[in-house]
Design a protein around this motif. Structure first.
Motif, PDB file in Angstrom:
ATOM      1  N   LYS A 127     -10.654 -12.253  21.511  1.00 34.34           N
ATOM      2  CA  LYS A 127      -9.496 -12.799  21.165  1.00 34.34           C
ATOM      3  C   LYS A 127      -9.419 -12.926  19.748  1.00 34.34           C
ATOM      4  N   ARG A 128     -10.121 -14.187  18.814  1.00 30.40           N
ATOM      5  CA  ARG A 128     -10.258 -15.004  17.695  1.00 30.40           C
ATOM      6  C   ARG A 128     -10.211 -14.402  16.984  1.00 30.40           C
ATOM      7  N   ALA A 129     -11.137 -13.174  17.675  1.00 25.83           N
ATOM      8  CA  ALA A 129     -11.510 -11.758  15.804  1.00 25.83           C
ATOM      9  C   ALA A 129      -9.929 -10.996  15.722  1.00 25.83           C
ATOM     10  N   MET A 130      -9.689 -10.492  16.905  1.00 29.35           N
ATOM     11  CA  MET A 130      -8.527  -9.648  17.117  1.00 29.35           C
ATOM     12  C   MET A 130      -7.308 -10.470  16.110  1.00 29.35           C
ATOM     13  N   GLU A 131      -7.106 -11.515  16.593  1.00 25.89           N
ATOM     14  CA  GLU A 131      -5.747 -12.484  15.281  1.00 25.89           C
ATOM     15  C   GLU A 131      -6.683 -12.509  14.444  1.00 25.89           C
ATOM     16  N   HIS A 132      -7.546 -12.526  14.002  1.00 25.44           N
ATOM     17  CA  HIS A 132      -7.750 -12.326  12.164  1.00 25.44           C
ATOM     18  C   HIS A 132      -7.863 -11.183  11.438  1.00 25.44           C
ATOM     19  N   THR A 133      -7.981  -9.560  12.622  1.00 23.89           N
ATOM     20  CA  THR A 133      -8.238  -9.225  12.136  1.00 23.89           C
ATOM     21  C   THR A 133      -6.800  -8.874  11.410  1.00 23.89           C
ATOM     22  N   TRP A 134      -5.618  -8.716  12.613  1.00 24.54           N
ATOM     23  CA  TRP A 134      -4.647  -8.480  12.366  1.00 24.54           C
ATOM     24  C   TRP A 134      -3.635  -9.012  11.484  1.00 24.54           C
ATOM     25  N   ARG A 135      -4.303 -10.556  10.887  1.00 29.20           N
ATOM     26  CA  ARG A 135      -3.833 -10.851   9.694  1.00 29.20           C
ATOM     27  C   ARG A 135      -4.708 -10.376   8.632  1.00 29.20           C
ATOM     28  N   ILE A 136      -5.072 -10.323   8.438  1.00 35.36           N
ATOM     29  CA  ILE A 136      -5.595  -9.392   7.835  1.00 35.36           C
ATOM     30  C   ILE A 136      -4.633  -7.898   7.346  1.00 35.36           C
ATOM     31  N   GLU A 137      -4.703  -7.168   8.445  1.00 33.43           N
ATOM     32  CA  GLU A 137      -3.926  -5.820   8.540  1.00 33.43           C
ATOM     33  C   GLU A 137      -2.679  -5.978   7.790  1.00 33.43           C
ATOM     34  N   ALA A 138      -2.208  -7.615   8.532  1.00 37.10           N
ATOM     35  CA  ALA A 138      -0.537  -7.269   8.120  1.00 37.10           C
ATOM     36  C   ALA A 138      -0.002  -8.128   6.912  1.00 37.10           C
ATOM     37  N   HIS A 139      -1.719  -8.908   6.429  1.00 35.67           N
ATOM     38  CA  HIS A 139      -1.391  -8.432   4.875  1.00 35.67           C
ATOM     39  C   HIS A 139      -1.355  -7.057   3.917  1.00 35.67           C
ATOM     40  N   GLU A 140      -1.864  -6.583   4.801  1.00 32.98           N
ATOM     41  CA  GLU A 140      -2.979  -4.766   4.255  1.00 32.98           C
ATOM     42  C   GLU A 140      -1.693  -3.945   3.995  1.00 32.98           C
ATOM     43  N   TYR A 141      -0.424  -4.382   5.460  1.00 31.17           N
ATOM     44  CA  TYR A 141       0.374  -3.053   5.772  1.00 31.17           C
ATOM     45  C   TYR A 141       1.915  -3.821   5.214  1.00 31.17           C
ATOM     46  N   LEU A 142       1.875  -4.504   6.146  1.00 33.63           N
ATOM     47  CA  LEU A 142       3.896  -5.587   5.864  1.00 33.63           C
ATOM     48  C   LEU A 142       4.154  -5.579   4.289  1.00 33.63           C
ATOM     49  N   PRO A 143       3.770  -6.140   3.177  1.00 32.11           N
ATOM     50  CA  PRO A 143       4.146  -6.696   2.208  1.00 32.11           C
ATOM     51  C   PRO A 143       4.476  -4.976   1.454  1.00 32.11           C
ATOM     52  N   ASN A 144       3.732  -4.660   2.169  1.00 33.24           N
ATOM     53  CA  ASN A 144       4.285  -3.121   0.771  1.00 33.24           C
ATOM     54  C   ASN A 144       5.189  -2.060   1.931  1.00 33.24           C
ATOM     55  N   ARG A 145       5.044  -1.981   3.224  1.00 34.38           N
ATOM     56  CA  ARG A 145       5.964  -0.664   3.937  1.00 34.38           C
ATOM     57  C   ARG A 145       7.442  -1.664   3.411  1.00 34.38           C
ATOM     58  N   LEU A 146       7.486  -3.035   3.810  1.00 33.69           N
ATOM     59  CA  LEU A 146       8.616  -3.796   3.855  1.00 33.69           C
ATOM     60  C   LEU A 146       9.465  -3.668   2.149  1.00 33.69           C
ATOM     61  N   GLY A 147       8.556  -3.538   0.644  1.00 36.53           N
ATOM     62  CA  GLY A 147       9.197  -2.883  -0.207  1.00 36.53           C
ATOM     63  C   GLY A 147       9.199  -1.639  -0.382  1.00 36.53           C
ATOM     64  N   ASP A 148       8.947  -0.865   0.605  1.00 38.92           N
ATOM     65  CA  ASP A 148       9.074   0.593   0.728  1.00 38.92           C
ATOM     66  C   ASP A 148      10.653   1.015   1.512  1.00 38.92           C
ATOM     67  N   ILE A 149      10.783  -0.462   2.168  1.00 41.10           N
ATOM     68  CA  ILE A 149      11.434  -0.028   3.130  1.00 41.10           C
ATOM     69  C   ILE A 149      13.155  -0.575   2.737  1.00 41.10           C
ATOM     70  N   ALA A 150      13.317  -1.353   1.687  1.00 43.86           N
ATOM     71  CA  ALA A 150      14.048  -2.180   1.173  1.00 43.86           C
ATOM     72  C   ALA A 150      14.621  -0.952  -0.145  1.00 43.86           C
ATOM     73  N   LYS A 151      13.827  -1.070  -0.329  1.00 44.01           N
ATOM     74  CA  LYS A 151      13.870   0.267  -2.169  1.00 44.01           C
ATOM     75  C   LYS A 151      14.655   0.969  -1.490  1.00 44.01           C
ATOM     76  N   GLN A 152      14.416   2.055  -0.120  1.00 40.92           N
ATOM     77  CA  GLN A 152      14.746   3.102   0.064  1.00 40.92           C
ATOM     78  C   GLN A 152      15.732   3.241   0.805  1.00 40.92           C
ATOM     79  N   PHE A 153      17.064   1.796   1.418  1.00 41.15           N
ATOM     80  CA  PHE A 153      17.592   1.936   1.366  1.00 41.15           C
ATOM     81  C   PHE A 153      18.742   0.807   0.644  1.00 41.15           C
ATOM     82  N   GLY A 154      18.335  -0.139  -0.693  1.00 43.97           N
ATOM     83  CA  GLY A 154      18.876  -0.643  -1.140  1.00 43.97           C
ATOM     84  C   GLY A 154      19.050  -1.871  -1.378  1.00 43.97           C
ATOM     85  N   PHE A 155      17.857  -1.931   0.133  1.00 45.20           N
ATOM     86  CA  PHE A 155      17.754  -4.337   0.140  1.00 45.20           C
ATOM     87  C   PHE A 155      16.990  -4.579  -0.779  1.00 45.20           C
TER      88      PHE A 155
END
Length: 239
Positions: A127-155
């Motif tokens: 469980k600790r490993a899964m949480e550690h991995t989600w943290r890694i993946e969150a930093h890999e994925y969420l900033p870029n995805r948020l930026g792409d969606i914001a750009k797409q809709f003008g936010f």
């Protein structure tokens, strides 16, 4: 110092001496069972008598804990478990400790082969490993995805912060800085996008009034209420 005793009605009970304990206490936790903490100068005989006095309470709460356990994920070799980008591999070895290695494709858990994979220590490590991995993946994925969606809709937004929060999926501050929970990473893609759009809409509307829902409905293709209802099926507390 610990002592394991089998009780005919309760099952195994762990008695543990503690320098910090001032009185005998009983705790029951998923995957860990019944633990009786005994003050350093107390006796096991007194602790066993205390257990008998609290027998009805213990049996009632064991039932409640068992119900919780049944809802929890138990990681085994038969369970194929994946995060967004990686697969879990459980590897028994001749070793005395547990080791985690996260590569580009796998989450590898090396554990002592003399322990069953269902052992609470192994499960906690996974469980600790899964949480550690989600943290890694969150930093890999969420900033870029948020930026792409914001750009797409003008936010526009000020910044993004990712935290290990279980009280909310996301939030938007007055200055339009956005905070996201790393536990978004165990949601389906469409619901991750829904949460990101939800917070981006808050850069325009700081409440959940009519204007907010009209905007969120527009950017989600008319599915805002449907996606909000689907979100209620998920929890940040997945174990």
């Amino acid at each position: 110092m610990e002592k394991l005793v089998h009780h005919p009605e309760i099952g195994n009970i762990t008695y543990k001496r503690s320098n910090r304990a001032r009185r005998i206490s009983i705790s029951i936790r998923p995957a860990k069972g019944v633990l009786v903490t005994v003050p350093y100068n107390g006796s096991y005989a007194e602790a066993e008598q205390f257990v008998e006095e609290k027998l009805d309470w213990i049996l009632t709460n064991i039932k409640k804990v068992n119900e919780v356990e049944e809802k929890q994920t138990v990681f085994t070799h038969d369970l194929e478990y994946k995060t967004k980008f990686r697969s879990l591999k459980l590897i028994p070895e001749e070793r005395s400790n547990l080791r985690l290695h996260v590569s580009d494709n796998f989450i590898e858990i090396y554990y002592p082969q003399q322990l069953p994979v269902t052992h609470s220590g192994v499960q906690d490590a996974i469980k600790r490993a899964m949480e550690h991995t989600w943290r890694i993946e969150a930093h890999e994925y969420l900033p870029n995805r948020l930026g792409d969606i914001a750009k797409q809709f003008g936010f526009t937004y000020k910044s993004i912060t990712i935290k290990n929060t279980r009280s909310f999926w996301g939030s938007c501050a007055v200055d339009n800085s956005i905070t996201l929970s790393l536990h978004l990473m165990h949601l389906p893609d469409k619901l991750i996008d829904y949460v990101l759009l939800h917070e981006l809409c808050h850069t325009i509307h700081k409440n959940h009034g009519k204007g907010f829902w009209e905007l969120l409905n527009r950017v989600t293709g008319g599915r805002a209420r449907l996606l909000a209802k689907e979100m209620r099926k998920y929890s940040t507390r997945i174990y």
